[in-house]
Design a protein around this motif. Sequence first.
Motif, PDB file in Angstrom:
ATOM      1  N   ASP A 141      43.736  45.263  42.490  1.00 18.47           N
ATOM      2  CA  ASP A 141      44.090  43.852  42.647  1.00 18.47           C
ATOM      3  C   ASP A 141      43.092  42.998  41.883  1.00 18.47           C
ATOM      4  N   CYS A 142      43.603  42.196  40.951  1.00 19.69           N
ATOM      5  CA  CYS A 142      42.765  41.325  40.133  1.00 19.69           C
ATOM      6  C   CYS A 142      42.536  39.988  40.831  1.00 19.69           C
ATOM      7  N   PRO A 143      41.440  39.320  40.519  1.00 17.25           N
ATOM      8  CA  PRO A 143      41.159  38.013  41.119  1.00 17.25           C
ATOM      9  C   PRO A 143      42.244  36.966  40.857  1.00 17.25           C
ATOM     10  N   ASP A 144      42.979  37.102  39.745  1.00 19.72           N
ATOM     11  CA  ASP A 144      44.013  36.115  39.424  1.00 19.72           C
ATOM     12  C   ASP A 144      45.326  36.360  40.165  1.00 19.72           C
ATOM     13  N   GLY A 145      45.339  37.387  41.036  1.00 20.20           N
ATOM     14  CA  GLY A 145      46.532  37.673  41.828  1.00 20.20           C
ATOM     15  C   GLY A 145      47.400  38.773  41.253  1.00 20.20           C
ATOM     16  N   SER A 146      47.169  39.158  40.002  1.00 15.38           N
ATOM     17  CA  SER A 146      47.937  40.243  39.404  1.00 15.38           C
ATOM     18  C   SER A 146      47.351  41.585  39.841  1.00 15.38           C
TER      19      SER A 146
END
Length: 156
Positions: A141-146
């Motif tokens: 899970d990336c910080p940008d939500g992706s």
Amino acid sequence: MAEQFVMTQKNYEDLKKELDYLVKVKRPEIVERIAEARSHGDLSENAEYDAAREEQRSNEGKIAELEYKIKNADVREEVTDTSYVHLNSVVTVYDDDMEEEAVYTITSVTDVDVMNGKISIDSPVGKALLKKRKGDKVKVDCPDGSSYTLKILKIQ
């Protein structure tokens, strides 16, 4: 509650050595340079004095950071089991989206070197890989939500 810094005994000892150097060697050297620069007179136009004071601020900031990390260290025993991912594991993964392999060493936050593949157990990739086994597919899970998926190919 204070932030905890997960690290091995070696990481902990390295931090203590660095702190000892900064306090006992570098700090006195900087103080001596400041005194020397002061002896040259007018401080308002003394670049040598300004540079020494800036170095002193930087050194004191690093000392405070190291003291905080040492005080809040969560020292973990080194594990040599290669059947799962843990602190200090070297993990080879395959990224389907990028169609490439990557090798990461899972380290403590005190030993991160992203350019050389050393990532923190607290990073998104580190968290996703922790305690997983060869053959597992993990969602990062990336910080940008992706998010994206990695497959664990090898654990050393």
